[in-house]
Design an enzyme around this catalytic site. Structure first.
Site, PDB file in Angstrom:
ATOM      1  N   ASN A  69       0.508  -1.648   0.042  1.00 29.71           N
ATOM      2  CA  ASN A  69      -0.149   0.054  -0.215  1.00 29.71           C
ATOM      3  C   ASN A  69       0.712   1.260   0.125  1.00 29.71           C
ATOM      4  O   ASN A  69       1.782   1.165  -0.277  1.00 29.71           O
ATOM      5  CB  ASN A  69      -0.777  -0.060   1.121  1.00 29.71           C
ATOM      6  CG  ASN A  69      -0.025  -0.253   2.448  1.00 29.71           C
ATOM      7  OD1 ASN A  69       0.278   1.277   3.095  1.00 29.71           O
ATOM      8  ND2 ASN A  69      -0.457  -1.073   2.930  1.00 29.71           N
ATOM      9  N   ASP A 123      -3.844  -6.321   5.558  1.00 31.31           N
ATOM     10  CA  ASP A 123      -4.744  -7.856   5.567  1.00 31.31           C
ATOM     11  C   ASP A 123      -4.545  -9.208   5.355  1.00 31.31           C
ATOM     12  O   ASP A 123      -4.894 -10.228   5.468  1.00 31.31           O
ATOM     13  CB  ASP A 123      -6.233  -7.239   5.588  1.00 31.31           C
ATOM     14  CG  ASP A 123      -6.707  -5.962   6.262  1.00 31.31           C
ATOM     15  OD1 ASP A 123      -6.619  -5.737   7.826  1.00 31.31           O
ATOM     16  OD2 ASP A 123      -7.154  -4.468   5.543  1.00 31.31           O
ATOM     17  N   LYS A 169      11.808 -16.001  -9.305  1.00 32.96           N
ATOM     18  CA  LYS A 169      10.650 -14.847 -10.189  1.00 32.96           C
ATOM     19  C   LYS A 169       9.763 -15.268 -11.362  1.00 32.96           C
ATOM     20  O   LYS A 169       9.669 -16.518 -12.039  1.00 32.96           O
ATOM     21  CB  LYS A 169      11.643 -14.034 -10.822  1.00 32.96           C
ATOM     22  CG  LYS A 169      11.029 -12.494 -11.858  1.00 32.96           C
ATOM     23  CD  LYS A 169      11.853 -11.587 -12.319  1.00 32.96           C
ATOM     24  CE  LYS A 169      11.161 -10.794 -13.000  1.00 32.96           C
ATOM     25  NZ  LYS A 169      12.256 -10.635 -14.163  1.00 32.96           N
ATOM     26  N   PRO A 210      -2.832 -12.315  10.274  1.00 34.14           N
ATOM     27  CA  PRO A 210      -3.560 -11.499  11.774  1.00 34.14           C
ATOM     28  C   PRO A 210      -3.687 -10.306  11.828  1.00 34.14           C
ATOM     29  O   PRO A 210      -2.909  -9.011  12.215  1.00 34.14           O
ATOM     30  CB  PRO A 210      -2.484 -11.994  12.971  1.00 34.14           C
ATOM     31  CG  PRO A 210      -0.882 -12.410  12.393  1.00 34.14           C
ATOM     32  CD  PRO A 210      -1.146 -12.499  11.041  1.00 34.14           C
ATOM     33  N   ASP A 211      -4.570 -10.564  12.740  1.00 34.61           N
ATOM     34  CA  ASP A 211      -4.820  -8.046  13.308  1.00 34.61           C
ATOM     35  C   ASP A 211      -4.632  -8.461  14.336  1.00 34.61           C
ATOM     36  O   ASP A 211      -4.519  -8.399  15.653  1.00 34.61           O
ATOM     37  CB  ASP A 211      -6.483  -8.539  13.203  1.00 34.61           C
ATOM     38  CG  ASP A 211      -6.590  -6.798  13.920  1.00 34.61           C
ATOM     39  OD1 ASP A 211      -5.949  -6.509  13.727  1.00 34.61           O
ATOM     40  OD2 ASP A 211      -7.690  -6.508  12.875  1.00 34.61           O
ATOM     41  N   ILE A 212      -3.167  -7.128  14.262  1.00 27.71           N
ATOM     42  CA  ILE A 212      -1.648  -7.521  15.281  1.00 27.71           C
ATOM     43  C   ILE A 212      -2.514  -6.617  16.495  1.00 27.71           C
ATOM     44  O   ILE A 212      -2.444  -6.510  17.792  1.00 27.71           O
ATOM     45  CB  ILE A 212      -0.797  -6.885  14.851  1.00 27.71           C
ATOM     46  CG1 ILE A 212      -0.331  -8.077  13.578  1.00 27.71           C
ATOM     47  CG2 ILE A 212       0.148  -6.428  16.045  1.00 27.71           C
ATOM     48  CD1 ILE A 212       1.190  -6.671  12.791  1.00 27.71           C
ATOM     49  N   PHE A 259      -4.997   2.896  14.679  1.00 31.12           N
ATOM     50  CA  PHE A 259      -5.385   4.358  13.636  1.00 31.12           C
ATOM     51  C   PHE A 259      -6.678   3.580  13.283  1.00 31.12           C
ATOM     52  O   PHE A 259      -6.650   2.199  12.445  1.00 31.12           O
ATOM     53  CB  PHE A 259      -4.395   4.122  13.000  1.00 31.12           C
ATOM     54  CG  PHE A 259      -3.585   5.799  13.244  1.00 31.12           C
ATOM     55  CD1 PHE A 259      -2.483   5.875  13.906  1.00 31.12           C
ATOM     56  CD2 PHE A 259      -3.201   6.953  12.614  1.00 31.12           C
ATOM     57  CE1 PHE A 259      -1.395   6.631  14.926  1.00 31.12           C
ATOM     58  CE2 PHE A 259      -2.591   7.697  13.079  1.00 31.12           C
ATOM     59  CZ  PHE A 259      -1.560   7.822  13.820  1.00 31.12           C
ATOM     60  N   LYS A 283     -13.976  -0.278  15.337  1.00 31.08           N
ATOM     61  CA  LYS A 283     -12.740  -0.412  15.364  1.00 31.08           C
ATOM     62  C   LYS A 283     -11.950  -0.491  16.632  1.00 31.08           C
ATOM     63  O   LYS A 283     -12.165  -1.195  17.186  1.00 31.08           O
ATOM     64  CB  LYS A 283     -11.755   0.097  14.312  1.00 31.08           C
ATOM     65  CG  LYS A 283     -11.756  -0.846  12.860  1.00 31.08           C
ATOM     66  CD  LYS A 283     -11.062  -0.189  12.090  1.00 31.08           C
ATOM     67  CE  LYS A 283     -11.133  -0.564  10.604  1.00 31.08           C
ATOM     68  NZ  LYS A 283     -10.213   0.247   9.654  1.00 31.08           N
ATOM     69  N   LYS A 286     -11.506  -3.717  18.217  1.00 34.73           N
ATOM     70  CA  LYS A 286     -10.305  -3.778  19.135  1.00 34.73           C
ATOM     71  C   LYS A 286      -9.937  -3.516  19.841  1.00 34.73           C
ATOM     72  O   LYS A 286      -8.261  -4.106  20.671  1.00 34.73           O
ATOM     73  CB  LYS A 286      -8.967  -3.193  17.906  1.00 34.73           C
ATOM     74  CG  LYS A 286      -9.481  -3.364  16.324  1.00 34.73           C
ATOM     75  CD  LYS A 286      -8.451  -3.129  15.343  1.00 34.73           C
ATOM     76  CE  LYS A 286      -9.077  -3.420  14.087  1.00 34.73           C
ATOM     77  NZ  LYS A 286      -7.544  -4.254  13.117  1.00 34.73           N
TER      78      LYS A 286
HETATM   79  O1  PMT Z   1       2.370   6.186   6.645  1.00 36.75           O
HETATM   80  P1  PMT Z   1       1.992   7.366   6.027  1.00 36.75           P
HETATM   81  O2  PMT Z   1       2.198   8.296   5.015  1.00 36.75           O
HETATM   82  O3  PMT Z   1       2.007   9.119   6.862  1.00 36.75           O
HETATM   83  O4  PMT Z   1       0.591   7.789   6.175  1.00 36.75           O
HETATM   84  C1  PMT Z   1      -0.048   7.285   7.017  1.00 36.75           C
HETATM   85  C2  PMT Z   1      -1.649   6.108   7.673  1.00 36.75           C
HETATM   86  C3  PMT Z   1      -2.709   6.789   5.907  1.00 36.75           C
HETATM   87  C4  PMT Z   1      -0.560   4.669   7.032  1.00 36.75           C
HETATM   88  C5  PMT Z   1      -1.900   6.253   9.348  1.00 36.75           C
HETATM   89  O5  PMT Z   1      -2.787   7.268   9.056  1.00 36.75           O
HETATM   90  C6  PMT Z   1      -3.482   5.090   8.955  1.00 36.75           C
HETATM   91  O6  PMT Z   1      -4.561   5.676   9.018  1.00 36.75           O
HETATM   92  N1  PMT Z   1      -2.690   4.257   9.768  1.00 36.75           N
HETATM   93  C7  PMT Z   1      -3.731   3.055  10.026  1.00 36.75           C
HETATM   94  C8  PMT Z   1      -3.804   1.809   8.360  1.00 36.75           C
HETATM   95  C9  PMT Z   1      -4.874   0.586   8.656  1.00 36.75           C
HETATM   96  O7  PMT Z   1      -4.274  -0.524   8.083  1.00 36.75           O
HETATM   97  O8  PMT Z   1      -6.057   1.130   8.413  1.00 36.75           O
HETATM   98  P2  PMT Z   1      -6.940   0.045   9.213  1.00 36.75           P
HETATM   99  O9  PMT Z   1      -8.108   1.091   9.589  1.00 36.75           O
HETATM  100  O10 PMT Z   1      -6.925  -0.737   7.952  1.00 36.75           O
HETATM  101  O11 PMT Z   1      -6.628  -0.587  10.611  1.00 36.75           O
HETATM  102  C10 PMT Z   1      -7.159  -0.614  11.792  1.00 36.75           C
HETATM  103  C11 PMT Z   1      -6.695  -0.280  12.845  1.00 36.75           C
HETATM  104  O12 PMT Z   1      -5.438  -1.699  13.442  1.00 36.75           O
HETATM  105  C12 PMT Z   1      -4.109   0.111  12.326  1.00 36.75           C
HETATM  106  O13 PMT Z   1      -3.802   0.344  13.718  1.00 36.75           O
HETATM  107  C13 PMT Z   1      -3.559  -1.123  11.897  1.00 36.75           C
HETATM  108  O14 PMT Z   1      -2.314  -0.999  12.423  1.00 36.75           O
HETATM  109  C14 PMT Z   1      -4.287  -2.458  12.054  1.00 36.75           C
HETATM  110  N2  PMT Z   1      -4.091  -3.359  11.930  1.00 36.75           N
HETATM  111  C15 PMT Z   1      -4.503  -3.496  10.576  1.00 36.75           C
HETATM  112  C16 PMT Z   1      -4.422  -5.004  10.086  1.00 36.75           C
HETATM  113  C17 PMT Z   1      -3.913  -6.081  10.511  1.00 36.75           C
HETATM  114  N3  PMT Z   1      -4.036  -7.387  10.233  1.00 36.75           N
HETATM  115  N4  PMT Z   1      -3.468  -5.499  11.976  1.00 36.75           N
HETATM  116  C18 PMT Z   1      -3.445  -4.703  12.106  1.00 36.75           C
HETATM  117  O15 PMT Z   1      -2.509  -4.335  13.608  1.00 36.75           O
END
Ligand code: PMT
Length: 400
Positions: free
Chosen positions: A210, A279, A289, A305-307, A324, A338, A342
């Site tokens: 991403n 995800d 390759k 896994p969702d950390i 976030f 969320k 979470k």
């Molecule tokens: O790095 P930059 O260019 O400054 O951009 C910042 C950002 C856009 C990445 C940041 O502001 C942001 O939104 N980060 C979270 C991105 C994200 O994965 O969002 P989510 O809504 O999919 O996930 C929710 C939360 O679960 C997040 O805290 C994520 O870290 C966590 N997560 C998600 C998936 C996963 N498998 N494990 C996780 O722990």
């Protein structure tokens, strides 16, 4: 020095308002701060160093070259000692130098070298203030987290009327006090921050990923270090250099981030998950390759896994959890879900459907969401978001 006494480096540049800086310096000294004044040559034409020396009982720095042989390099020692640096008045010329990283005298060299928060109080002629280049320089400084105490409107020393008068001393003092209150307020707090995106391999050279640049997480880590925390930054691939003073763990995939975070979370007081963790990952990455002619019709994905969710469930993790939420619609509604799902204490939500904020940009607009409400920041720098995030997270830490 007592524990609460802060070292404030006051920069004075060459403007008529320099006489008002005497009042600022006096007020800072009265509040118990140790004040060190550094002046440009031009400033000494308005107020003599002796005035500040008398007010502060400290030597006043003007020249880069005045050090005794064998003494520490002056601008570096001043920069390191500073808990906060404030430049008042700050001329258009010095604003331009700061915006472009120029360091050609003691004051600008100290400003460039310091890790301390910087507050500037511009004062100048109204036309210089309004000039687009001055405004662009101020915007660049603001984007880097410099606090700007805007000048007031009124009759200027040159006879013009308009913006450009140095802000009242009380306003500058208040801005400095906000920064001093922050200075080292996270001493002894162990902070674990994640940043950037993850790369999920399709084969040894291709990946699913991403657009996260890591800027947000790096800004949080750097701010936490500045405020005295013991910081570990777990980051996905990014071009950013390691922030000063923290342990950096560089990973590629979500599974690696998972392992790195799980290993360290029980020792953290605060975990900030700003990383854009993938995800899903390709279920069966190729060892070699993939040849063009052998391109698969489809790639099967499996969930990672969702950390954050796992941290919320681990009994041995006592840290304040900040997540976030990157949303493209119904931001608040999804982010609130969320927060609950979470089990985190605070969610920082952003609308990533707007390409001018969020992924890869210098600025963002976020909502800080807890179980008791939501507050929007408006468009601001990622450094400013890092500051506010840590202000809020600190209040959630158990009293120590
Ligand atoms: O790095 P930059 O260019 O400054 O951009 C910042 C950002 C856009 C990445 C940041 O502001 C942001 O939104 N980060 C979270 C991105 C994200 O994965 O969002 P989510 O809504 O999919 O996930 C929710 C939360 O679960 C997040 O805290 C994520 O870290 C966590 N997560 C998600 C998936 C996963 N498998 N494990 C996780 O722990």
């Amino acid at each position: 020095m007592t524990r609460n006494q802060k070292t404030i480096v006051v920069g004075v540049t060459g403007g008529i308002a320099a006489y008002k800086t005497c009042e600022l310096v006096r007020a800072l000294v009265k509040r118990g701060h140790r004040v060190k004044v550094v002046m440009t040559e031009a400033a000494t034409r308005f107020v003599t160093p002796l005035v500040f020396r008398t007010l502060t009982n400290e030597p006043v720095g003007v020249s880069l070259w005045a050090d005794e042989p064998g003494s520490p390099v002056h601008h570096v020692s001043l920069a390191e000692e500073a808990d906060v640096m404030v430049i008042a008045p700050c001329t258009a010329n010095v604003i331009a130098k700061l915006a472009h990283g120029r360091a050609d005298d003691l004051l600008t060299t100290t400003a460039l070298a310091t890790e301390a928060p910087l507050v500037i109080a511009p004062a100048m002629n109204v036309h210089m203030w309004r000039r687009d280049v001055t405004q662009a320089n101020l915007a660049a400084l603001s984007a880097r987290g410099v606090t700007i105490v805007e000048p007031g409107v009124g009759e200027l020393a040159c006879g013009d009327v308009g913006e450009g008068r140095l802000a009242p001393v009380e306003e500058i003092l208040a801005a400095v006090e906000v920064e001093t209150a922050r200075a080292r307020d996270l001493e002894g707090v162990r902070v674990l921050v994640t940043a950037g995106g993850t790369h999920e391999p399709i084969d040894p050279v291709r990946y699913v990923g991403n657009r996260s640049s890591g800027k947000t997480g790096f800004a949080i880590a750097a701010e936490a270090v500045r405020r005295g925390a013991e910081v570990t930054l777990v980051t996905g691939p990014t071009h950013l250099a390691d922030p000063f003073g923290c342990t950096v763990v560089r990973i590629q995939t979500a599974l690696e981030m998972h392992a790195a975070v799980m290993e360290r979370a029980a020792d953290a007081d605060l975990v900030v998950m700003s990383a854009a963790v993938a995800d899903f990952r390709p279920a069966d990455p190729a060892d070699g390759k993939i040849k063009k002619a052998e391109a698969p019709d489809r790639i099967t994905l499996v969930g990672n896994p969702d950390i954050l969710a796992e941290l919320g469930q681990r009994a041995d993790v006592r840290a304040v959890l900040v997540g976030f939420a990157a949303e493209t619609s119904d931001v608040l509604e999804h982010a609130r879900k969320k927060l609950a799902a979470k089990r985190c204490h605070l969610i920082v939500a952003n609308d990533v459907s707007d390409p001018s904020v969020g992924f890869g940009t210098e600025h963002n607009r976020v909502w800080f969401i807890t179980s008791s409400g939501a507050e929007e920041t408006g468009l601001t720098s990622k450094n400013a978001i890092a500051r506010t995030l840590l202000d809020r997270a600190r209040k959630l830490l158990p009293a120590r």
